[in-house]
Design an enzyme around this catalytic site. Structure first.
Site, PDB file in Angstrom:
ATOM      1  N   ILE A 155      44.912  23.320  40.826  1.00 16.99           N
ATOM      2  CA  ILE A 155      43.365  24.591  39.424  1.00 16.99           C
ATOM      3  C   ILE A 155      42.675  24.996  41.983  1.00 16.99           C
ATOM      4  O   ILE A 155      42.787  26.171  41.698  1.00 16.99           O
ATOM      5  CB  ILE A 155      42.514  23.833  39.341  1.00 16.99           C
ATOM      6  CG1 ILE A 155      43.300  23.255  37.543  1.00 16.99           C
ATOM      7  CG2 ILE A 155      41.542  24.718  39.021  1.00 16.99           C
ATOM      8  CD1 ILE A 155      42.394  22.298  36.657  1.00 16.99           C
ATOM      9  N   ASP A 174      39.774  17.695  51.026  1.00 15.21           N
ATOM     10  CA  ASP A 174      40.546  16.769  49.982  1.00 15.21           C
ATOM     11  C   ASP A 174      41.518  15.907  50.522  1.00 15.21           C
ATOM     12  O   ASP A 174      41.755  16.749  52.133  1.00 15.21           O
ATOM     13  CB  ASP A 174      41.886  17.948  49.387  1.00 15.21           C
ATOM     14  CG  ASP A 174      42.651  16.856  48.403  1.00 15.21           C
ATOM     15  OD1 ASP A 174      43.040  16.116  48.368  1.00 15.21           O
ATOM     16  OD2 ASP A 174      42.949  18.152  47.096  1.00 15.21           O
ATOM     17  N   CYS A 206      38.338  18.448  41.284  1.00 17.60           N
ATOM     18  CA  CYS A 206      39.044  17.114  42.023  1.00 17.60           C
ATOM     19  C   CYS A 206      39.287  16.455  41.142  1.00 17.60           C
ATOM     20  O   CYS A 206      38.043  16.711  39.688  1.00 17.60           O
ATOM     21  CB  CYS A 206      38.342  16.667  43.018  1.00 17.60           C
ATOM     22  SG  CYS A 206      36.281  16.294  42.969  1.00 17.60           S
ATOM     23  N   PRO A 207      39.808  15.228  39.890  1.00 17.80           N
ATOM     24  CA  PRO A 207      39.942  14.179  39.366  1.00 17.80           C
ATOM     25  C   PRO A 207      38.000  13.416  39.993  1.00 17.80           C
ATOM     26  O   PRO A 207      38.058  13.494  40.687  1.00 17.80           O
ATOM     27  CB  PRO A 207      41.122  13.666  39.719  1.00 17.80           C
ATOM     28  CG  PRO A 207      40.971  13.553  41.110  1.00 17.80           C
ATOM     29  CD  PRO A 207      40.702  14.220  41.106  1.00 17.80           C
ATOM     30  N   ASN A 212      34.244   8.928  43.104  1.00 20.78           N
ATOM     31  CA  ASN A 212      33.625  10.871  43.936  1.00 20.78           C
ATOM     32  C   ASN A 212      32.566  10.541  42.423  1.00 20.78           C
ATOM     33  O   ASN A 212      31.832  11.480  42.461  1.00 20.78           O
ATOM     34  CB  ASN A 212      34.081  11.263  44.048  1.00 20.78           C
ATOM     35  CG  ASN A 212      35.470  11.644  42.559  1.00 20.78           C
ATOM     36  OD1 ASN A 212      35.085  11.033  41.340  1.00 20.78           O
ATOM     37  ND2 ASN A 212      36.295  12.241  42.948  1.00 20.78           N
ATOM     38  N   THR A 233      33.787  23.207  37.575  1.00 20.50           N
ATOM     39  CA  THR A 233      35.030  22.627  36.184  1.00 20.50           C
ATOM     40  C   THR A 233      35.958  21.887  35.986  1.00 20.50           C
ATOM     41  O   THR A 233      37.040  21.721  35.609  1.00 20.50           O
ATOM     42  CB  THR A 233      35.723  24.316  35.531  1.00 20.50           C
ATOM     43  OG1 THR A 233      36.544  24.026  37.636  1.00 20.50           O
ATOM     44  CG2 THR A 233      34.751  25.884  36.175  1.00 20.50           C
ATOM     45  N   ARG A 235      35.383  17.776  36.620  1.00 23.58           N
ATOM     46  CA  ARG A 235      34.294  16.791  35.058  1.00 23.58           C
ATOM     47  C   ARG A 235      32.869  16.759  35.393  1.00 23.58           C
ATOM     48  O   ARG A 235      32.300  16.431  36.414  1.00 23.58           O
ATOM     49  CB  ARG A 235      35.303  15.670  35.536  1.00 23.58           C
ATOM     50  CG  ARG A 235      36.550  14.856  35.450  1.00 23.58           C
ATOM     51  CD  ARG A 235      36.808  15.096  34.060  1.00 23.58           C
ATOM     52  NE  ARG A 235      37.798  14.824  33.288  1.00 23.58           N
ATOM     53  CZ  ARG A 235      38.464  16.117  32.959  1.00 23.58           C
ATOM     54  NH1 ARG A 235      38.074  17.756  32.269  1.00 23.58           N
ATOM     55  NH2 ARG A 235      39.854  16.334  31.948  1.00 23.58           N
ATOM     56  N   ASP A 259      30.878  24.254  33.294  1.00 26.79           N
ATOM     57  CA  ASP A 259      32.157  24.354  32.152  1.00 26.79           C
ATOM     58  C   ASP A 259      31.939  22.751  31.728  1.00 26.79           C
ATOM     59  O   ASP A 259      32.552  22.779  30.427  1.00 26.79           O
ATOM     60  CB  ASP A 259      33.513  24.825  32.540  1.00 26.79           C
ATOM     61  CG  ASP A 259      34.227  25.146  31.187  1.00 26.79           C
ATOM     62  OD1 ASP A 259      33.315  25.488  30.276  1.00 26.79           O
ATOM     63  OD2 ASP A 259      35.232  24.463  31.014  1.00 26.79           O
ATOM     64  N   GLU A 264      28.411  15.484  28.325  1.00 26.71           N
ATOM     65  CA  GLU A 264      29.045  16.420  26.968  1.00 26.71           C
ATOM     66  C   GLU A 264      29.516  15.996  25.839  1.00 26.71           C
ATOM     67  O   GLU A 264      29.673  15.926  24.649  1.00 26.71           O
ATOM     68  CB  GLU A 264      30.501  17.265  28.330  1.00 26.71           C
ATOM     69  CG  GLU A 264      31.257  16.431  28.273  1.00 26.71           C
ATOM     70  CD  GLU A 264      32.468  17.543  28.559  1.00 26.71           C
ATOM     71  OE1 GLU A 264      32.967  17.819  28.215  1.00 26.71           O
ATOM     72  OE2 GLU A 264      32.411  17.927  29.553  1.00 26.71           O
ATOM     73  N   HIS A 296      33.353  23.700  28.769  1.00 21.52           N
ATOM     74  CA  HIS A 296      34.230  23.205  28.376  1.00 21.52           C
ATOM     75  C   HIS A 296      35.485  23.831  27.716  1.00 21.52           C
ATOM     76  O   HIS A 296      36.476  23.500  26.988  1.00 21.52           O
ATOM     77  CB  HIS A 296      34.403  21.681  27.396  1.00 21.52           C
ATOM     78  CG  HIS A 296      35.651  20.769  28.386  1.00 21.52           C
ATOM     79  ND1 HIS A 296      35.212  19.561  28.684  1.00 21.52           N
ATOM     80  CD2 HIS A 296      37.049  21.255  28.935  1.00 21.52           C
ATOM     81  CE1 HIS A 296      36.429  19.348  29.775  1.00 21.52           C
ATOM     82  NE2 HIS A 296      37.712  20.161  29.914  1.00 21.52           N
TER      83      HIS A 296
END
Length: 330
Positions: A155, A174, A206-207, A212, A233, A235, A259, A264, A296
């Protein structure tokens, strides 16, 4: 194979039923989440299919292990909602959909940003009421801004190319440098602190990990330019919502587009229009004119839903035949 789908919506049924014509699995859909209370419904299924708001903790895994379940299929990319180490200890094989449509999420970033910068959501409502005044609608231009991208996987790399095409200076952070992206664009890799300091727009791709969680907090916000735009957008847990709320009040953050939201699970994917939403912090965010929240939906395109269904069932086919799946989570 007998598959139980949790947190299933009508659109899940539509696309999975279509894809399942090529597999012939027995499926049952549940419109509620997988929890410690609802896990008893999973005992008869060899495989369960879960989504982002299902909670697969140790207690859930213990109950699953007493039934027929051997496989856990995520119909999404993220899997921070499972105790993966314990799942592996109990012998479960887990698969996911790592790249259903990265373009969908990347394009949603641009949609959020353009909506905020050009107030198109406000203009739409005005025109419907016969109000054609431009007062209060003056906006920002994306061209020429420095865009900081945190995470340059599938992404993030598409987002980088989009902003390159819009005439922005693109910087990224990254742990793993995307060499293909580097060779095809003018992106510059920097450390996270420099990205915070230089970027006019910061977008997270990033995941979510233990390392993090709340990477955007009061400390990191203080490194950022006053008036910075923040887009998430990825997590919800990447952002400390309270810290961002305070920065919005002090005008250190100029715009916020999200998002995803760290709490959530009790809100998104449900129609709560006739309920009282008890999350005070979330409701306070909705009062800011410079904040845009979507529920989401970044992934939510027809192409993505088709890809999610096909990949999920193909993942389970590989596990059923005791083959290696490239999408297995280790």
């Amino acid at each position: 194979m007998n598959i139980g789908f949790f947190s299933a919506k009508k659109y899940d049924e539509e696309f999975f039923n279509q894809a399942n014509k090529n597999y012939g699995y027995k499926v049952r859909y549940f419109d509620f989440s997988l929890t410690e209370k609802s896990v008893v419904m999973a005992s008869e299924f060899e495989a369960i299919c879960v989504f982002v708001n299902d909670r697969i903790n140790k207690n859930v895994l213990d109950t699953l292990s007493k039934g027929k379940t051997k496989y856990i299929a995520f119909r999404c990319a993220g899997y921070n909602n499972i105790d993966l180490q314990y799942a592996q200890k109990k012998g479960f094989r887990c698969v996911r959909v790592p790249a259903y449509s990265p373009n969908a999420v990347a394009e949603h970033v641009l949609a959020l940003l353009l909506t905020l910068y050009r107030s198109t959501h406000k203009a739409y409502n005005r025109v419907r009421e016969g109000n054609f005044s431009l007062t209060g609608l003056s906006g920002e231009e994306i061209f020429g801004k420095t865009v900081g991208i945190v995470g340059t996987g599938n992404i993030g790399s598409i987002v980088a190319n989009i902003f390159n095409g819009l005439g922005c200076e693109v910087i990224a952070s990254d742990p793993v440098v995307n060499q293909d992206l580097m060779s095809k664009s003018s992106i510059q890799y920097v450390d996270l602190e420099e990205l915070y300091q230089r970027a006019d727009i910061i977008t997270l791709h990033c995941p979510l990990t233990n390392d993090n969680r709340h990477m955007i907090d009061s400390h990191s916000i203080q490194m950022m330019k006053r008036g910075v735009t923040l887009v998430n957008t990825g997590r919800g847990g990447l952002i400390n919502t309270q810290a961002v709320y305070e920065a919005l009040k002090s005008k250190h953050i100029g715009y916020l587009a999200i998002d995803v939201y760290e709490e959530e699970a009790s809100l998104f994917f449900e129609d709560l229009s006739t309920d009282i939403i008890m999350d005070d912090l979330f409701m306070r965010l909705t009062t800011f004119p410079n904040v845009l929240i979507t529920g989401h939906q970044g992934f939510f395109t027809k192409r993505a839903l088709k890809q999610i269904a096909e990949t999920t069932l193909e993942n389970l086919k590989a596990l059923e035949k005791r083959l290696k799946s490239d999408n297995e989570i280790f």
